[in-house]
Design a protein around this motif. Sequence first.
Motif, short mmCIF file in Angstrom:
data_model
loop_
_atom_site.label_atom_id
_atom_site.label_comp_id
_atom_site.label_asym_id
_atom_site.label_seq_id
_atom_site.Cartn_x
_atom_site.Cartn_y
_atom_site.Cartn_z
N TYR A 169 0.89 -1.17 0.00
CA TYR A 169 0.00 0.00 0.00
C TYR A 169 0.92 1.21 0.00
O TYR A 169 1.70 1.41 0.93
CB TYR A 169 -0.93 0.01 1.21
CG TYR A 169 -1.90 1.16 1.20
CD1 TYR A 169 -2.88 1.27 0.21
CD2 TYR A 169 -1.85 2.16 2.18
CE1 TYR A 169 -3.77 2.33 0.19
CE2 TYR A 169 -2.74 3.22 2.17
CZ TYR A 169 -3.71 3.30 1.18
OH TYR A 169 -4.60 4.36 1.15
N GLN B 205 -7.66 -1.52 -8.89
CA GLN B 205 -8.60 -1.39 -7.77
C GLN B 205 -7.91 -1.89 -6.51
O GLN B 205 -7.57 -3.07 -6.39
CB GLN B 205 -9.88 -2.19 -8.05
CG GLN B 205 -10.94 -2.00 -6.98
CD GLN B 205 -12.27 -2.62 -7.38
OE1 GLN B 205 -12.42 -3.15 -8.47
NE2 GLN B 205 -13.25 -2.52 -6.50
N ILE B 206 -7.73 -1.00 -5.55
CA ILE B 206 -7.06 -1.35 -4.30
C ILE B 206 -8.05 -2.09 -3.40
O ILE B 206 -9.14 -1.57 -3.12
CB ILE B 206 -6.54 -0.09 -3.59
CG1 ILE B 206 -5.54 0.65 -4.50
CG2 ILE B 206 -5.89 -0.45 -2.25
CD1 ILE B 206 -5.13 2.01 -3.97
N PRO B 207 -7.72 -3.29 -2.93
CA PRO B 207 -8.63 -4.01 -2.03
C PRO B 207 -8.94 -3.17 -0.79
O PRO B 207 -8.05 -2.54 -0.22
CB PRO B 207 -7.85 -5.28 -1.68
CG PRO B 207 -6.89 -5.47 -2.81
CD PRO B 207 -6.51 -4.08 -3.25
N GLU B 208 -10.19 -3.17 -0.39
CA GLU B 208 -10.61 -2.29 0.70
C GLU B 208 -9.94 -2.65 2.02
O GLU B 208 -9.61 -1.76 2.81
CB GLU B 208 -12.14 -2.33 0.85
CG GLU B 208 -12.69 -1.16 1.64
CD GLU B 208 -12.21 0.20 1.11
OE1 GLU B 208 -11.81 1.05 1.95
OE2 GLU B 208 -12.23 0.41 -0.12
N ASP B 209 -9.71 -3.95 2.28
CA ASP B 209 -9.06 -4.30 3.54
C ASP B 209 -7.61 -3.83 3.57
O ASP B 209 -7.09 -3.43 4.62
CB ASP B 209 -9.14 -5.81 3.80
CG ASP B 209 -8.37 -6.64 2.78
OD1 ASP B 209 -8.20 -6.18 1.62
OD2 ASP B 209 -7.95 -7.75 3.13
N ASP C 189 -3.02 7.19 -3.49
CA ASP C 189 -2.59 5.85 -3.10
C ASP C 189 -2.57 4.90 -4.29
O ASP C 189 -3.12 5.19 -5.36
CB ASP C 189 -3.43 5.30 -1.96
CG ASP C 189 -4.92 5.14 -2.28
OD1 ASP C 189 -5.32 5.38 -3.43
OD2 ASP C 189 -5.69 4.78 -1.36
N ARG D 78 -6.47 -1.10 1.92
CA ARG D 78 -6.53 0.35 2.11
C ARG D 78 -6.81 0.69 3.58
O ARG D 78 -6.20 1.60 4.15
CB ARG D 78 -7.59 0.96 1.19
CG ARG D 78 -7.72 2.46 1.29
CD ARG D 78 -8.68 2.98 0.25
NE ARG D 78 -8.03 3.33 -1.00
CZ ARG D 78 -8.60 3.21 -2.20
NH1 ARG D 78 -9.82 2.69 -2.31
NH2 ARG D 78 -7.95 3.57 -3.28
N GLU D 79 -7.72 -0.04 4.19
CA GLU D 79 -8.06 0.20 5.60
C GLU D 79 -6.85 -0.06 6.50
O GLU D 79 -6.53 0.73 7.40
CB GLU D 79 -9.22 -0.69 6.02
CG GLU D 79 -9.65 -0.51 7.47
CD GLU D 79 -10.79 -1.44 7.86
OE1 GLU D 79 -11.06 -1.54 9.06
OE2 GLU D 79 -11.40 -2.05 6.95
N SER E 34 -1.26 0.37 -5.18
CA SER E 34 -0.86 -0.91 -4.61
C SER E 34 -0.14 -1.74 -5.66
O SER E 34 -0.50 -1.72 -6.84
CB SER E 34 -2.09 -1.67 -4.09
OG SER E 34 -1.73 -2.96 -3.63
N LYS F 169 -4.23 2.74 6.02
CA LYS F 169 -4.59 4.00 6.69
C LYS F 169 -4.39 3.89 8.21
O LYS F 169 -4.04 4.88 8.86
CB LYS F 169 -6.02 4.39 6.34
CG LYS F 169 -6.16 4.86 4.90
CD LYS F 169 -7.57 5.36 4.58
CE LYS F 169 -7.63 5.92 3.16
NZ LYS F 169 -8.96 6.45 2.83
#
Length: 386
Positions: free
Chosen positions: A197, A236-240, A210, A242-243, A212, A246
């Motif tokens: 990330y 498309q950055i996987p949401e988990d 951002d 990205r979370e 990946s 952050k």
Amino acid sequence: MNVVFLSPHFPPNFWPFCVRLREAGHNVLGLADAEYDHLRPELRQALTEYYKVGDLHHYDELLRALGYFTHRYGKLDRLDSLNEYWLQTEARLREDFNIFGLRPAEMDRFKRKSVMKQFFQKAGLRVARGRVCKSAAEVQDFIDEVGYPVVAKPDIGVGAAKTYKLTNDEELKHYIATKPPVDYIVEEFIPGRIVTYDGLTDLKGQVVLDSSLEYSKGVMEAVNEDSDIYYYMVRQIPEDLREAGKKVVETFGIRERFFHFEFFRLEDGSLVALEVNVRPPGGLTVDMFNYANDMDIFREWANLLTYGEVREKPTYPYFATYVGRKDHIPYRRSHDQVLAEFGPLIAHHEPISGIFSGAIGNYGYILRHPELDTLLAAAQAIQERA
């Protein structure tokens, strides 16, 4: 704004950072040990002034240089190199001249892998079990606890330099006999794919850009086996991911900086935090970002320093792939054949600086296309052996 750029000529593809700063109206004050005439013309034109020292490792010379810049231009507002190697030197200079940014007291969490683990855990993220082992007995105790294989690497280190994968007692003996005389951390081996990330934060620590990366193999394997590697930037950055990224930004307190975080993606889909770097991802990755998004990340960094925000957001219209080749490997296709066969996909290609070649090859190609399968097929063909 007066911005001191340490080592503006290296890495060799970072010179546009200085150009965009100057275009934004800032004084760009270059500081390095290279001859001025050896800088590329675009970089020379971008620098308000250049101060050459005999050796960037001689801190007293750097103090004199910044003293001169302060006398000539007034308060120094920013100092950076965007290069992991100079991170601690930058922090000392910021402390001595009261410049915004990372300071020496913050270095352990960004340089020591053992301390990174503590901050990852504060962020609620899973980490590999690991321990700084200063004796053969401590290493043996750790292996007795977690079993083979394990990975041993410098607690403070850049990339995969002098990293060992130990799978049996003979390899353990070799490690004990040959490891450099610095602190090593020994970790359980995690059988997962490396994903990253990467991005840029603003002054408040908010992620403003951002991306990946996913890899064909680990950088450690590419270095230790002297093999080639390719990696690609996703659309498309996987949401988990990205979370998790952050959370790392917040816990580590990363403000107005690039970052490059590494995770393992396990077979069950979960993430294990691996490493934090407060710099742009290495090699030609910043160029990949530009080709993947038809934008200029160098300008957006300058916009961030100038206006406190970026003016353009990535839309991820393309996958971008870096494909590296090494001189000693006999490939089926020559360079000219690669260009002839895959020319429509190739956005950029160039020789790679020797310091990076062990990890990512002696020559690199950046390919882009909306469909990942097209790029992966091309990457595998470019690396196909004779």
